[in-house]
Design an enzyme around this catalytic site. Structure first.
Site, PDB file in Angstrom:
ATOM      1  N   SER A 117       0.835  -1.196   0.000  1.00  0.00           N
ATOM      2  CA  SER A 117       0.000   0.000   0.000  1.00  0.00           C
ATOM      3  C   SER A 117       0.880   1.261   0.000  1.00  0.00           C
ATOM      4  CB  SER A 117      -0.931  -0.078   1.216  1.00  0.00           C
ATOM      5  OG  SER A 117      -1.977   0.832   1.125  1.00  0.00           O
TER       6      SER A 117
ATOM      7  N   ASP B  10      -8.879  -6.920  -3.927  1.00  0.00           N
ATOM      8  CA  ASP B  10      -8.537  -5.543  -3.509  1.00  0.00           C
ATOM      9  C   ASP B  10      -9.300  -4.554  -4.388  1.00  0.00           C
ATOM     10  OD1 ASP B  10      -7.301  -3.116  -2.912  1.00  0.00           O
ATOM     11  OD2 ASP B  10      -5.276  -3.958  -2.874  1.00  0.00           O
TER      12      ASP B  10
ATOM     13  N   HIS C 197      -8.065  -5.370   0.255  1.00  0.00           N
ATOM     14  CA  HIS C 197      -6.774  -4.679   0.324  1.00  0.00           C
ATOM     15  C   HIS C 197      -5.995  -5.015   1.606  1.00  0.00           C
ATOM     16  CE1 HIS C 197      -3.777  -1.628  -0.277  1.00  0.00           C
ATOM     17  NE2 HIS C 197      -4.104  -1.009   0.845  1.00  0.00           N
TER      18      HIS C 197
HETATM   19  N1  LIG Z   1      -4.968  -0.817   7.109  1.00  0.00           N
HETATM   20  C1  LIG Z   1      -3.821  -0.051   6.727  1.00  0.00           C
HETATM   21  C2  LIG Z   1      -4.124   0.867   5.587  1.00  0.00           C
HETATM   22  C3  LIG Z   1      -4.344   0.151   4.302  1.00  0.00           C
HETATM   23  O1  LIG Z   1      -3.205   0.192   3.517  1.00  0.00           O
HETATM   24  C4  LIG Z   1      -3.355   0.824   7.854  1.00  0.00           C
HETATM   25  O2  LIG Z   1      -4.152   1.161   8.709  1.00  0.00           O
HETATM   26  O3  LIG Z   1      -2.186   1.189   7.844  1.00  0.00           O
END
Ligand SMILES: N[C@@H](CCO)C(=O)O
Ligand SMILES: CC(=O)SCCNC(=O)CCNC(=O)[C@H](O)C(C)(C)COP(=O)(O)OP(=O)(O)OC[C@H]1O[C@@H](n2cnc3c(N)ncnc32)[C@H](O)[C@@H]1OP(=O)(O)O
Length: 351
Positions: free
Chosen positions: A135, A289, A318
């Site tokens: 991400s 995703d 995701h």
């Molecule tokens: N769930 C992740 C964000 C998604 O990439 C976070 O809170 O860092």
């Protein structure tokens, strides 16, 4: 494990033109650098995580896991703007002696990477054996491998993209609308915008999971009309959970940094930028995703010269990149031990 702070006292120039008078970077290391200095694993964390990768990426990072401190020297730095030890909107503005809050300058993914580079120089790390992230973490890893192609030997990009999509920016803007609708955000206190942040996380969750995830985990049992639907309670719970460990100002600025992500900026376009990568690269996508759809990782695979591709099936969407550590371990191990240039690594074919 050792958590420390690196203080850079020089002027930290930001891509958009403003600067910070020095920065602090909180980082955690596990294991030791070996004699050949070729066991460094550098992890770039995602939006709301921190430098303690053993806490949030268990199953892939840990004493019994693939990335363990006996085999590797593991480093994870808290990113610029995030509240777990690095200079952020809650830090003191030297000009006023008060926290910056909304006076903090906007920064980009490249600026975050610039912080990583300073830390790597400080630690005497000129060779990164494996650089990885998912991400927003993948966006940093990708930027870094273009900024310094010689420094990185293996690159692992998970559920990420070459430039942030209009769809992703729209999600981030909707979250910022929620934060700015909370008037306390403009009052200048550390918990300003908390109600807005709760709503923002609730919106974000819809992009981190999907229809099926909710259908399976939040389905009502009986015929009665419940006082509170499970899905509604879940949204509230997750929003509060983030409010208890994060703040609206960091969230605001980090979401803008994510919007800024475009490896092609100033480099004659995305394709040209990707062609500069020298690292052996593994790109991993997650079928379910909806935020960083698999087409984005297939694009990276097609344009990064020495790359392999794997697609994971996850019920989580995701956020699967944080959860599917068993499958991640399988494809990463397979990638690291064989020459998989230009190959599609199929999970079911991994022995
Ligand atoms: N769930 C992740 C964000 C998604 O990439 C976070 O809170 O860092
Ligand atoms: C150990 C740590 O603190 S890590 C914290 C640092 N966080 C990070 O680094 C960011 C990366 N991590 C994340 O984004 C997340 O932790 C993830 C994606 C890995 C996992 O998300 P989770 O929220 O744990 O998973 P999930 O969506 O299944 O939700 C489970 C939680 O919702 C609660 N829940 C589930 N359904 C409901 C409901 N209907 N109503 C209320 N609560 C509910 C569960 O009780 C559980 O609560 P808990 O977190 O207090 O144990």
């Amino acid at each position: 494990m050792s958590t420390q702070t690196f203080t850079y006292t020089g002027k930290f120039e930001l891509e958009a033109g403003r600067s910070l008078q020095g920065i602090e970077i909180g980082y955690t290391t596990y294991g030791t650098l070996n004699k050949n200095r070729d066991n460094v694993v550098w992890v770039c964390h995602a939006l709301t995580a921190n430098s303690d990768v053993f806490e949030w990426w268990k199953g892939l990072f840990g004493h019994q896991d693939h990335f363990n401190p006996d085999d590797y020297f593991i480093i994870c730095a808290n990113v610029l703007g995030s509240p777990y030890g690095t200079t952020s909107p809650l830090s003191n503005n030297p000009a006023t002696g008060q926290p910056y809050f909304l006076a903090f300058p906007e920064f980009t993914i490249r600026d975050i990477v610039k912080g990583h580079q300073l830390l790597a120089n400080h630690l005497g790390i000129d060779h990164i054996e494996i650089l990885l992230g998912g991400s927003l973490g993948g966006q940093q890893a990708l930027e870094w491998s273009i900024l310094e192609p010689e420094r990185i030997k293996n690159l692992i990009l998970i559920a990420t993209n070459a430039s942030h999509s209009p769809w992703g920016i729209a999600f981030n803007e909707s979250q910022r609308l929620a934060i700015s609708a909370d008037r306390t955000f403009f009052a200048g206190s550390a918990d300003g915008g908390s109600k807005g942040l709760k709503a923002a996380r609730s919106i974000a969750l819809l992009s981190y999971r999907n229809y099926k995830t909710y259908g399976i985990t939040q389905q009502e049992d009986g015929d009665d009309i419940p006082g509170t639907f499970k899905a509604a309670s879940y949204q509230n719970y997750q929003g509060e959970k983030l409010v208890n460990r994060f703040n609206a100002y960091s969230y605001w600025y980090l979401s803008k940094a994510m919007d800024s992500h475009n490896v092609g900026r100033g480099r004659h376009g995305v394709d040209k930028a990707l062609s500069l990568i020298k690292a052996r690269t593994l790109v991993i996508g997650i079928k379910s995703d909806v935020l960083f759809p698999v087409e984005e990782q297939q694009y990276l695979f097609r344009h990064i010269p020495k790359s392999a591709f794997a697609e994971l099936d996850s019920f989580y969407g995701h956020d699967g990149f944080l959860i599917e550590t068993e499958d991640l371990t399988k494809v990463i191990t397979s990638f690291l031990k064989t020459d998989v240039k230009g190959k599609i690594i199929e999970l079911q074919k991994i022995a």
